[in-house]
Motif scaffolding. Structure first.
Motif, PDB file in Angstrom:
ATOM      1  N   THR A 156     -27.820  36.425 -16.015  1.00 28.87           N
ATOM      2  CA  THR A 156     -27.938  37.862 -16.238  1.00 28.87           C
ATOM      3  C   THR A 156     -26.903  38.253 -17.268  1.00 28.87           C
ATOM      4  OG1 THR A 156     -28.615  38.184 -13.937  1.00 28.87           O
ATOM      5  CG2 THR A 156     -27.936  40.130 -15.154  1.00 28.87           C
ATOM      6  N   GLN A 157     -27.352  38.808 -18.384  1.00 25.73           N
ATOM      7  CA  GLN A 157     -26.463  39.149 -19.487  1.00 25.73           C
ATOM      8  C   GLN A 157     -26.488  40.647 -19.722  1.00 25.73           C
ATOM      9  OE1 GLN A 157     -27.685  37.500 -23.238  1.00 25.73           O
ATOM     10  NE2 GLN A 157     -26.058  38.535 -24.405  1.00 25.73           N
ATOM     11  N   ALA A 158     -25.296  41.232 -19.831  1.00 28.11           N
ATOM     12  CA  ALA A 158     -25.193  42.651 -20.146  1.00 28.11           C
ATOM     13  C   ALA A 158     -25.421  42.859 -21.634  1.00 28.11           C
ATOM     14  CB  ALA A 158     -23.817  43.175 -19.748  1.00 28.11           C
ATOM     15  N   LEU A 159     -26.268  43.834 -21.951  1.00 27.47           N
ATOM     16  CA  LEU A 159     -26.534  44.229 -23.339  1.00 27.47           C
ATOM     17  C   LEU A 159     -25.891  45.598 -23.525  1.00 27.47           C
ATOM     18  CD1 LEU A 159     -30.298  43.197 -23.380  1.00 27.47           C
ATOM     19  CD2 LEU A 159     -28.323  41.823 -24.120  1.00 27.47           C
ATOM     20  N   LEU A 160     -24.817  45.644 -24.301  1.00 26.03           N
ATOM     21  CA  LEU A 160     -23.946  46.814 -24.320  1.00 26.03           C
ATOM     22  C   LEU A 160     -24.063  47.652 -25.596  1.00 26.03           C
ATOM     23  CD1 LEU A 160     -20.777  45.122 -22.769  1.00 26.03           C
ATOM     24  CD2 LEU A 160     -22.634  46.339 -21.610  1.00 26.03           C
ATOM     25  N   SER A 161     -25.129  47.460 -26.340  1.00 23.63           N
ATOM     26  CA  SER A 161     -25.366  48.267 -27.535  1.00 23.63           C
ATOM     27  C   SER A 161     -26.839  48.190 -27.893  1.00 23.63           C
ATOM     28  CB  SER A 161     -24.512  47.778 -28.713  1.00 23.63           C
ATOM     29  OG  SER A 161     -24.952  46.502 -29.146  1.00 23.63           O
ATOM     30  N   ALA A 162     -27.264  49.095 -28.762  1.00 25.33           N
ATOM     31  CA  ALA A 162     -28.651  49.081 -29.209  1.00 25.33           C
ATOM     32  C   ALA A 162     -28.962  47.812 -29.978  1.00 25.33           C
ATOM     33  CB  ALA A 162     -28.933  50.316 -30.069  1.00 25.33           C
ATOM     34  N   SER A 163     -28.009  47.329 -30.763  1.00 26.48           N
ATOM     35  CA  SER A 163     -28.266  46.121 -31.551  1.00 26.48           C
ATOM     36  C   SER A 163     -28.402  44.899 -30.655  1.00 26.48           C
ATOM     37  CB  SER A 163     -27.149  45.909 -32.575  1.00 26.48           C
ATOM     38  OG  SER A 163     -25.890  45.761 -31.938  1.00 26.48           O
TER      39      SER A 163
ATOM     40  N   VAL B  84     -17.922  50.610 -20.265  1.00 23.53           N
ATOM     41  CA  VAL B  84     -18.229  52.027 -20.083  1.00 23.53           C
ATOM     42  C   VAL B  84     -16.942  52.844 -20.004  1.00 23.53           C
ATOM     43  CG1 VAL B  84     -19.285  53.708 -18.531  1.00 23.53           C
ATOM     44  CG2 VAL B  84     -20.458  51.565 -19.015  1.00 23.53           C
ATOM     45  N   SER B  85     -15.936  52.333 -19.308  1.00 24.67           N
ATOM     46  CA  SER B  85     -14.670  53.063 -19.201  1.00 24.67           C
ATOM     47  C   SER B  85     -14.009  53.224 -20.556  1.00 24.67           C
ATOM     48  CB  SER B  85     -13.728  52.332 -18.236  1.00 24.67           C
ATOM     49  OG  SER B  85     -14.276  52.276 -16.935  1.00 24.67           O
TER      50      SER B  85
ATOM     51  N   ASN C 124     -24.936  53.772 -27.692  1.00 25.04           N
ATOM     52  CA  ASN C 124     -24.471  53.616 -26.305  1.00 25.04           C
ATOM     53  C   ASN C 124     -25.590  53.223 -25.347  1.00 25.04           C
ATOM     54  OD1 ASN C 124     -21.846  54.449 -27.115  1.00 25.04           O
ATOM     55  ND2 ASN C 124     -22.513  56.569 -26.996  1.00 25.04           N
ATOM     56  N   LEU C 125     -26.530  52.437 -25.841  1.00 24.80           N
ATOM     57  CA  LEU C 125     -27.627  51.940 -25.010  1.00 24.80           C
ATOM     58  C   LEU C 125     -27.108  50.840 -24.084  1.00 24.80           C
ATOM     59  CD1 LEU C 125     -31.197  51.225 -26.282  1.00 24.80           C
ATOM     60  CD2 LEU C 125     -30.047  49.537 -24.879  1.00 24.80           C
TER      61      LEU C 125
END
Length: 419
Positions: free
Chosen positions: A3-10, A392-393, A183-184
Motif C-alpha cells: 500500500t503506497q501513499a500518493l501525496l500529490s496530483a503528479s 498533512v501536518s 494537495n490530492l
C-alpha cells in the motif's frame, strides 16, 4: 500486499497511468472527473506518441483489453456544471474507444417522490428558470428533457473514485482523482483480496447503471462476470456505501460500512484524530467522536473548507456543520484544532485515528454514508499512517483557524439526510 501513499496530483497521475498501461486483461475505471483531454505525465507513454488519456484508452481498447468506464452523472439542475462535464467527458472518450470497450454515463437511480420531493422541486425552481434562458444547443439531452418534464430531484450521487486492473491492483481516492488539483491524496494498492472486493463494488455499480436505463456511449453494456468475490481483510479493508432506488426521498441503504467503522474507531480513539473532509455534518459520527473526549482522550485536528457550497440548502448545511463543531469544541476545548483548507472540497476524505488510516470518497455526512455510492480503504498500518500524518501536518498545520459561527437555527423543511 503493498500500500503506497500518493501525496500529490503528479504521484497519483503517474500511478493511474502505470496501472492502466500495464493492465493485462481487464481495466475498470470509475473516475468522475477524469477528462479525455487530461495530459499524460509518464515519459515512456509520451515518448510512445500518447499525449492524453483519450490516446491511452484508445490504444488499450484497440488491444482488446476488457475496458469498462463508468462516468458518474449528477443532478442536471443542482450540479449543472458537473453534469455537463460528465457528458462532455463521456462523449470525448466514446469518440475514441474501439473494439468491445464499454462506457456508461449514469446517475444514481434514485428519483425523489412524495411530499418531501415537492419541497426539493421548489429548491430547484430557480435553477430551472436559469436553464430555460440558456441556448438549447448548449444543453445535454438530460437537461433538454428536464425543460419538458420539470425537475426530477436526484438526492444521491456516485462520488466513488478508483481504478482496478486485473482484480489485483488499484488506485483509490476522492472525486478529484485523475485531475491536477493541488494537495490530492490517494492510495495505490496491490492486494488480490482488497482489489477483488473493490472489483465487486464496481460490478454492483455497473449493474445499477445498466438498470437505470442510462445510455451506453460505446458498445452495448454487458454484465460483469463476478462469480467469486474476495473479502478484504481487517488490516486492509474495503469500506463501501451502496443503496438502491425506492419510493420516497432517499434510496434504500444496502451497505453503510464507513459509518459503522468510523463510529467504532472514534469511540476507541486514544492518542490523536486527524480529519480532512469536504463536510462534517453527520451527527452520529460527531457524537461518537465527542464521546472519546475523556481525560486521556485524543487530540483532534479538523481540516475543512472555509465555506459551505453546492448543497440543497447551503445555509442549513452550514448551520448543521457549525452545530457539530460547537459540540466538539465543548467536548475537547484546547485539544481541538479546526483549520481552514480550501483544497479539501472535492478531495478524498482522510480520517486518521491513532494508527489507522481511512481514505476514500465519502464525506462525513448522512447522505454520503447512507445514500451515495462510495468507496474507501481502511488500513491498519502504523508506518503508512505516520507518513500521511507527517505530510498533512506539514502541508496544512500552519493554516488559518476556521471560525465557528454562533448558534443559528438554520431551519429547513428538507430532511437532514440530504446534507
Amino acid at each position: 500486499m503493498t500500500t503506497q501513499a500518493l501525496l500529490s496530483a503528479s504521484e497519483a497521475a503517474s500511478a493511474l497511468e502505470r496501472l492502466a498501461a500495464t493492465a493485462k486483461g481487464e481495466l475498470l475505471l470509475c473516475l468522475p472527473r477524469l477528462s479525455p483531454t487530461t495530459a499524460l505525465v509518464t515519459p515512456d507513454l509520451r515518448d510512445g506518441g500518447l499525449e492524453t488519456w483519450a490516446d491511452l484508452l484508445a490504444l488499450l481498447s484497440r488491444r482488446g483489453l476488457d475496458l469498462r468506464i463508468l462516468i458518474a452523472d449528477t443532478d442536471p439542475l443542482l450540479s449543472s456544471d458537473r453534469h455537463r462535464a460528465a457528458w462532455t467527458h463521456a462523449s470525448g472518450f466514446a469518440d475514441v474507444l474501439q473494439g468491445e470497450a464499454q462506457l456508461l454515463c449514469a446517475a444514481h437511480g434514485q428519483r425523489a417522490t412524495g411530499l418531501r420531493a415537492h419541497f426539493l422541486r421548489r429548491h430547484l425552481a430557480p435553477a430551472l428558470t436559469t436553464l430555460r434562458a440558456e441556448d438549447t444547443t448548449r444543453l445535454t439531452p438530460v437537461q433538454r428533457t428536464v425543460l419538458t418534464t420539470g425537475p426530477i430531484p436526484r438526492p444521491a450521487d456516485i462520488p466513488q473514485s478508483f481504478a482496478v486492473a486485473d482484480g489485483t491492483r488499484a488506485v483509490i481516492g476522492g472525486p478529484d482523482l485523475g485531475t491536477k488539483v493541488p494537495n490530492l491524496l490517494a492510495l495505490a494498492i496491490e492486494d488480490a483480496d482488497f482489489c477483488g472486493a473493490l472489483r465487486g463494488q464496481f460490478a454492483d455499480t455497473w449493474t445499477d447503471a445498466r438498470n437505470s436505463a442510462a445510455p451506453s456511449l460505446a458498445a452495448h453494456a454487458t454484465p460483469i462476470n463476478c462469480a467469486t468475490r474476495p473479502q478484504s481483510r481487517d488490516d486492509l479493508r474495503l469500506l463501501r456505501t451502496l443503496s438502491r432506488p425506492q419510493k420516497g426521498v432517499g434510496p434504500r441503504p444496502l451497505a453503510d460500512d464507513v459509518e459503522g467503522a468510523l463510529t467504532r474507531l472514534f469511540a476507541a480513539a486514544r492518542r490523536r484524530v486527524l480529519i480532512r473532509t469536504a463536510a462534517f455534518r453527520h451527527d452520529g459520527l460527531a457524537q461518537a467522536l465527542a464521546g472519546a473526549a475523556t481525560s486521556d482522550g485524543p487530540e483532534v485536528m479538523l481540516l475543512l473548507p472555509p465555506t459551505t457550497t453546492g448543497t440543497w440548502d447551503d445555509d442549513h448545511a452550514a448551520a448543521q456543520q457549525a452545530a457539530i463543531l460547537r459540540q466538539l469544541q465543548a467536548a475537547y476545548g484546547a485539544r481541538l484544532t479546526i483549520l481552514s483548507d480550501p483544497t479539501a472540497d472535492g478531495s478524498a476524505t482522510l480520517c486518521q485515528i491513532d494508527d489507522v488510516t481511512l481514505l476514500g470518497s465519502a464525506t462525513l455526512t448522512r447522505r454520503a454514508c447512507r445514500w451515495n455510492t462510495e468507496a474507501a480503504v481502511l488500513a491498519r498500518d502504523p508506518d503508512l499512517t505516520e507518513a500521511i500524518y507527517a505530510h498533512v501536518s506539514n502541508t496544512f498545520g500552519g493554516g488559518d483557524r476556521l471560525d465557528v459561527p454562533a448558534a443559528n437555527p438554520g431551519r429547513s423543511r428538507l430532511p437532514d439526510d440530504l446534507f
